[in-house]
Enzyme design. Structure first.
Site, mmCIF file in Angstrom:
data_model
loop_
_atom_site.group_PDB
_atom_site.id
_atom_site.type_symbol
_atom_site.label_atom_id
_atom_site.label_comp_id
_atom_site.label_asym_id
_atom_site.label_seq_id
_atom_site.Cartn_x
_atom_site.Cartn_y
_atom_site.Cartn_z
ATOM 1 N N ARG A 36 0.858 -1.188 0.000
ATOM 2 C CA ARG A 36 0.000 0.000 0.000
ATOM 3 C C ARG A 36 0.893 1.237 0.000
ATOM 4 N NH1 ARG A 36 -5.257 -0.046 2.303
ATOM 5 N NH2 ARG A 36 -4.810 -2.047 3.281
ATOM 6 N N THR A 145 0.412 -10.001 6.496
ATOM 7 C CA THR A 145 -0.316 -9.423 5.357
ATOM 8 C C THR A 145 -1.807 -9.254 5.626
ATOM 9 O OG1 THR A 145 -0.457 -11.632 4.396
ATOM 10 C CG2 THR A 145 1.339 -10.227 3.631
ATOM 11 N N MET A 320 -9.863 -11.291 14.689
ATOM 12 C CA MET A 320 -9.266 -10.371 13.703
ATOM 13 C C MET A 320 -9.379 -8.951 14.250
ATOM 14 S SD MET A 320 -10.337 -11.722 9.956
ATOM 15 C CE MET A 320 -9.468 -13.051 9.142
ATOM 16 N N HIS A 323 -5.527 -4.862 18.089
ATOM 17 C CA HIS A 323 -4.708 -5.004 19.300
ATOM 18 C C HIS A 323 -4.192 -6.432 19.459
ATOM 19 C CE1 HIS A 323 -9.043 -4.911 20.020
ATOM 20 N NE2 HIS A 323 -8.884 -5.851 20.910
ATOM 21 N N HIS A 446 -16.076 8.514 42.515
ATOM 22 C CA HIS A 446 -17.494 8.874 42.378
ATOM 23 C C HIS A 446 -17.604 10.312 41.909
ATOM 24 C CE1 HIS A 446 -21.755 9.144 43.220
ATOM 25 N NE2 HIS A 446 -21.522 10.298 43.836
HETATM 26 P P1 FAD Z 1 -3.573 -5.484 8.169
HETATM 27 O O1 FAD Z 1 -3.888 -4.311 8.995
HETATM 28 O O2 FAD Z 1 -4.585 -5.957 7.195
HETATM 29 O O3 FAD Z 1 -2.219 -5.122 7.409
HETATM 30 C C1 FAD Z 1 -1.673 -5.958 6.439
HETATM 31 C C2 FAD Z 1 -0.847 -5.126 5.486
HETATM 32 O O4 FAD Z 1 -0.133 -6.006 4.639
HETATM 33 C C3 FAD Z 1 -1.674 -4.240 4.573
HETATM 34 O O5 FAD Z 1 -1.218 -2.916 4.643
HETATM 35 C C4 FAD Z 1 -1.467 -4.832 3.183
HETATM 36 O O6 FAD Z 1 -1.436 -3.834 2.166
HETATM 37 C C5 FAD Z 1 -0.105 -5.472 3.334
HETATM 38 N N1 FAD Z 1 0.122 -6.566 2.401
HETATM 39 C C6 FAD Z 1 -0.695 -7.593 2.076
HETATM 40 N N2 FAD Z 1 -0.090 -8.435 1.210
HETATM 41 C C7 FAD Z 1 1.133 -7.918 0.970
HETATM 42 C C8 FAD Z 1 2.239 -8.335 0.181
HETATM 43 N N3 FAD Z 1 2.205 -9.453 -0.529
HETATM 44 N N4 FAD Z 1 3.335 -7.550 0.164
HETATM 45 C C9 FAD Z 1 3.396 -6.387 0.889
HETATM 46 N N5 FAD Z 1 2.392 -5.972 1.667
HETATM 47 C C10 FAD Z 1 1.281 -6.726 1.708
HETATM 48 N N6 FAD Z 1 -9.940 -3.863 14.746
HETATM 49 C C11 FAD Z 1 -9.934 -3.364 15.988
HETATM 50 O O7 FAD Z 1 -9.245 -3.889 16.862
HETATM 51 N N7 FAD Z 1 -10.674 -2.262 16.323
HETATM 52 C C12 FAD Z 1 -11.460 -1.642 15.420
HETATM 53 O O8 FAD Z 1 -12.119 -0.653 15.754
HETATM 54 C C13 FAD Z 1 -11.501 -2.158 14.100
HETATM 55 N N8 FAD Z 1 -12.262 -1.562 13.166
HETATM 56 C C14 FAD Z 1 -12.236 -2.037 11.877
HETATM 57 C C15 FAD Z 1 -13.038 -1.411 10.938
HETATM 58 C C16 FAD Z 1 -13.054 -1.868 9.639
HETATM 59 C C17 FAD Z 1 -13.916 -1.165 8.605
HETATM 60 C C18 FAD Z 1 -12.222 -2.965 9.261
HETATM 61 C C19 FAD Z 1 -12.194 -3.446 7.841
HETATM 62 C C20 FAD Z 1 -11.438 -3.608 10.192
HETATM 63 C C21 FAD Z 1 -11.440 -3.151 11.518
HETATM 64 N N9 FAD Z 1 -10.681 -3.769 12.510
HETATM 65 C C22 FAD Z 1 -10.695 -3.283 13.788
HETATM 66 C C23 FAD Z 1 -9.841 -4.945 12.219
HETATM 67 C C24 FAD Z 1 -8.377 -4.518 12.060
HETATM 68 O O9 FAD Z 1 -8.285 -3.557 11.038
HETATM 69 C C25 FAD Z 1 -7.520 -5.721 11.737
HETATM 70 O O10 FAD Z 1 -7.726 -6.733 12.694
HETATM 71 C C26 FAD Z 1 -6.043 -5.347 11.740
HETATM 72 O O11 FAD Z 1 -5.788 -4.329 10.825
HETATM 73 C C27 FAD Z 1 -5.172 -6.563 11.420
HETATM 74 O O12 FAD Z 1 -3.842 -6.180 11.414
HETATM 75 P P2 FAD Z 1 -2.743 -6.957 10.551
HETATM 76 O O13 FAD Z 1 -1.462 -6.240 10.801
HETATM 77 O O14 FAD Z 1 -2.818 -8.405 10.814
HETATM 78 O O15 FAD Z 1 -3.193 -6.765 9.030
HETATM 79 P P1 NAD Z 2 -18.327 -10.197 11.380
HETATM 80 O O1 NAD Z 2 -17.808 -11.565 11.451
HETATM 81 O O2 NAD Z 2 -18.188 -9.312 12.550
HETATM 82 O O3 NAD Z 2 -19.878 -10.230 11.026
HETATM 83 C C1 NAD Z 2 -20.350 -10.843 9.871
HETATM 84 C C2 NAD Z 2 -21.827 -11.059 10.027
HETATM 85 O O4 NAD Z 2 -22.343 -11.432 8.774
HETATM 86 C C3 NAD Z 2 -22.177 -12.166 11.010
HETATM 87 O O5 NAD Z 2 -23.184 -11.723 11.881
HETATM 88 C C4 NAD Z 2 -22.634 -13.294 10.107
HETATM 89 O O6 NAD Z 2 -23.600 -14.133 10.717
HETATM 90 C C5 NAD Z 2 -23.237 -12.508 8.957
HETATM 91 N N1 NAD Z 2 -23.324 -13.234 7.692
HETATM 92 C C6 NAD Z 2 -22.439 -14.118 7.169
HETATM 93 N N2 NAD Z 2 -22.862 -14.541 5.963
HETATM 94 C C7 NAD Z 2 -24.026 -13.898 5.711
HETATM 95 C C8 NAD Z 2 -24.941 -13.901 4.639
HETATM 96 N N3 NAD Z 2 -24.740 -14.660 3.563
HETATM 97 N N4 NAD Z 2 -26.034 -13.110 4.719
HETATM 98 C C9 NAD Z 2 -26.253 -12.340 5.807
HETATM 99 N N5 NAD Z 2 -25.413 -12.299 6.864
HETATM 100 C C10 NAD Z 2 -24.316 -13.058 6.820
HETATM 101 O O7 NAD Z 2 -17.643 -9.559 10.069
HETATM 102 P P2 NAD Z 2 -17.527 -8.043 9.571
HETATM 103 O O8 NAD Z 2 -18.570 -7.200 10.198
HETATM 104 O O9 NAD Z 2 -17.430 -8.141 8.107
HETATM 105 O O10 NAD Z 2 -16.126 -7.623 10.134
HETATM 106 C C11 NAD Z 2 -14.965 -8.379 9.795
HETATM 107 C C12 NAD Z 2 -14.011 -8.414 10.942
HETATM 108 O O11 NAD Z 2 -13.319 -7.179 11.048
HETATM 109 C C13 NAD Z 2 -14.682 -8.604 12.298
HETATM 110 O O12 NAD Z 2 -14.946 -9.952 12.576
HETATM 111 C C14 NAD Z 2 -13.656 -8.041 13.220
HETATM 112 O O13 NAD Z 2 -12.696 -9.023 13.465
HETATM 113 C C15 NAD Z 2 -13.052 -6.908 12.415
HETATM 114 N N6 NAD Z 2 -13.673 -5.608 12.791
HETATM 115 C C16 NAD Z 2 -13.566 -5.197 14.091
HETATM 116 C C17 NAD Z 2 -14.134 -4.011 14.484
HETATM 117 C C18 NAD Z 2 -13.990 -3.565 15.912
HETATM 118 O O14 NAD Z 2 -13.131 -4.101 16.599
HETATM 119 N N7 NAD Z 2 -14.774 -2.611 16.390
HETATM 120 C C19 NAD Z 2 -14.825 -3.233 13.581
HETATM 121 C C20 NAD Z 2 -14.928 -3.684 12.265
HETATM 122 C C21 NAD Z 2 -14.346 -4.878 11.886
#
Ligand code: FAD
Ligand code: NAD
Length: 467
Positions: A36, A145, A320, A323, A446
């Site tokens: 990225r 990744t 996933m 933290h 409190h």
């Molecule tokens: P990632 O953050 O996915 O990082 C992986 C990196 O590897 C990416 O930058 C990617 O570009 C890079 N990469 C992939 N393949 C290659 C390659 N071949 N070569 C070089 N680089 C590569 N988690 C929370 O705890 N709290 C939240 O509030 C929260 N909110 C979220 C909201 C959304 C909309 C989403 C989608 C996720 C959220 N998550 C949240 C989940 C959180 O983002 C992930 O659990 C976390 O980012 C995972 O970290 P990671 O380092 O394993 O991977």
């Molecule tokens: P999720 O696993 O939280 O929820 C997916 C939901 O989709 C589940 O309730 C599941 O039963 C439902 N589902 C699955 N197949 C379906 C179908 N065919 N039709 C209707 N519903 C269906 O997944 P997400 O919301 O995509 O988030 C992905 C992951 O990213 C989370 O599991 C979490 O690990 C991470 N995340 C974390 C935060 C946070 O920490 N606040 C915020 C966003 C994402």
């Protein structure tokens, strides 16, 4: 001669970049490969941070529009400037991703732009769009990744109408009717954002409940609260097909066997994420993955079946969450340095940043029942917490599950204001194998929301004071 590093990390998300910084602190020569354009991974670029920035902004909008009146503050003419709200979100992301680049510099970590691919024998090829492929060498290769949105065959992503969370963080106008498929973290958080900003939002969830892995009682309360806020939540609903007609999207679903048609202008598919292993060269060099989930298999040192190759974060087993990925990263490189660091996935807290927030740690009531564990429950409602009443945020409760015999805290589930901050105390107590009595004996200031945690702990022994 290729450059040889002690640790070569692929992926600069919270797993990879934190591992890199910790490895550098431990005196290792570290490089990170990231495809990225900016560092910070999913979390900083298209995940945790932009979603929380929009949740915070939209919360303020609703407060100014509808809640401040109760405090005797009347504001006329509140209006939404979506472009400004999105720019603020982008600035927050930019500041934090640049912060990671600064930390890399400070810790003398070399950063390579491009996609990494394993070549075997400690070698990684890096290919960027603008330069020839180079080969780097590492004594230890760390795969970080992360993950990518999982799609649905019946609703393939098209990037504009049927979208993943990435596009739903940047809609340039408020959708008229946003159909959200999946009532999990993303569906409820981003559904809340667009509902607050004026969209009609319908959540279609396959299972008979929201947030399948959370405590059932708390999930039900969250569903009721979000419905009151205007989200239409349809459980037990299976999406079977979708098609565009005259600028609208028609989603065909089945609710308990009955056909349903839902018509909207945007569909957010949020049915989970899958590990991102595409192009990494895993099968070519024999790195084993779980057949069903596709996650890379590792041992207690985060090492794969191929010596010298490690994996952390969303790529491997466990929640996933950012933290968790960070803690994996720290533990992995500290283990390389001979330390005995361990990550207990049972004490990884999880938070849904809706309003009210939901925060949990440890086991749910359903899990305890399934495991045949005898437990006692203490509940305390925020309606009886003075600070929550002052804030006019008295919805929700704290629920503590403790072992019936030893009183050890087995799980805590909070729905209410600032649950995300309140859970930290409960995580600490569980990390120290503490009891409900331990929480009950700690003096809490409190009036604070944290008194509700203490009262729930007292309620485990039926001695809550304020109910
Ligand atoms: P990632 O953050 O996915 O990082 C992986 C990196 O590897 C990416 O930058 C990617 O570009 C890079 N990469 C992939 N393949 C290659 C390659 N071949 N070569 C070089 N680089 C590569 N988690 C929370 O705890 N709290 C939240 O509030 C929260 N909110 C979220 C909201 C959304 C909309 C989403 C989608 C996720 C959220 N998550 C949240 C989940 C959180 O983002 C992930 O659990 C976390 O980012 C995972 O970290 P990671 O380092 O394993 O991977
Ligand atoms: P999720 O696993 O939280 O929820 C997916 C939901 O989709 C589940 O309730 C599941 O039963 C439902 N589902 C699955 N197949 C379906 C179908 N065919 N039709 C209707 N519903 C269906 O997944 P997400 O919301 O995509 O988030 C992905 C992951 O990213 C989370 O599991 C979490 O690990 C991470 N995340 C974390 C935060 C946070 O920490 N606040 C915020 C966003 C994402």
């Amino acid at each position: 001669m290729a450059e040889r590093y002690d640790v070569l990390v692929i992926g600069a998300g919270p797993g990879g970049y934190v591992a890199a910084i910790r490895a550098a602190q431990l005196g290792m020569n570290v490089a990170v490969v990231e495809k990225r354009a900016t560092l910070g991974g999913t979390c900083l670029n298209v995940g945790c941070i932009p979603s929380k920035a929009l949740l915070d902004s939209s919360e303020r909008y609703v407060e100014a529009k509808s809640h401040l009146d109760k405090h005797g503050i009347h504001i006329d003419g509140v209006r939404l400037d979506l472009a400004a709200m999105l720019s603020r979100k982008d600035r927050v992301v930019k500041g934090l991703t640049e912060g990671v680049a600064f930390l890399f510099k400070k810790n003398k970590i070399t950063s390579y732009a491009g996609a990494g691919r394993l070549l075997g024998e400690g070698k990684v090829a890096v290919k960027s769009a603008s330069a020839d492929e180079i080969v780097l060498e590492g004594k230890h290769l760390l795969l970080a990744t992360g993950s990518e949105p999982a799609g649905l065959p019946s609703l393939p992503f098209d990037g504009t109408t049927i979208v993943s969370s990435t596009e739903a963080l940047a809609f340039d106008r408020v959708p008229q009717h946003l159909i959200v498929v999946g009532g999990g973290y993303i569906g409820l958080e981003l559904g809340s954002v667009w509902n607050r900003l004026g969209a009609k939002v319908t959540v279609l969830e396959f299972l008979p409940r929201l947030m399948p892995l959370s405590d059932g009682e708390i999930a039900e309360m969250l569903g009721r609260s979000l419905s009151k806020q205007g989200l239409s939540i349809q459980l037990d609903t299976k999406v079977v097909a979708a098609g565009s007609q005259g600028g609208e999207i028609h989603v065909n679903a089945q609710h308990k066997g009955r056909d349903q048609l839902v018509v909207g202008d945007k569909v957010l598919v949020a049915v989970g994420r899958r590990p991102l292993t595409k192009g990494l060269g895993l099968s070519e060099i024999g790195v084993r993955c779980d057949e069903k989930s596709g996650r890379v298999l590792v041992n207690e040192n985060f090492e794969t079946n191929v010596k010298g190759i490690y994996a952390i974060g969303d790529l491997i087993d466990g929640p996933m969450l950012a933290h968790k990925a960070e803690d994996d990263g720290v533990a992995c490189v500290e283990r390389l340095a001979g330390m005995k660091t361990h990550v207990d996935y049972n004490t990884v807290p999880s938070v849904v940043y809706t309003w009210p927030e939901v925060a949990s740690v440890g086991q749910t009531e359903e899990q305890l029942k399934a495991g045949g564990r005898e437990y006692r429950v203490g509940r305390f409602p925020f309606a009886a917490n003075p600070r929550a009443r002052c804030m006019d945020e008295s919805e929700g409760m704290v629920k503590i599950l403790a072992d019936a015999r030893t009183d050890r805290v087995l799980g805590v589930h909070i729905i209410g204001p600032r649950a995300s901050d309140l859970i930290a105390e409960c995580v600490a107590v569980m990390e120290f194998s503490g009891s409900a009595e331990d929480i009950a004996r700690i003096c809490h200031a409190h009036p604070t929301l944290s008194e509700a945690v203490r009262e729930a702990a007292l309620a485990v022994d039926r001695r809550a004071i304020h109910v």
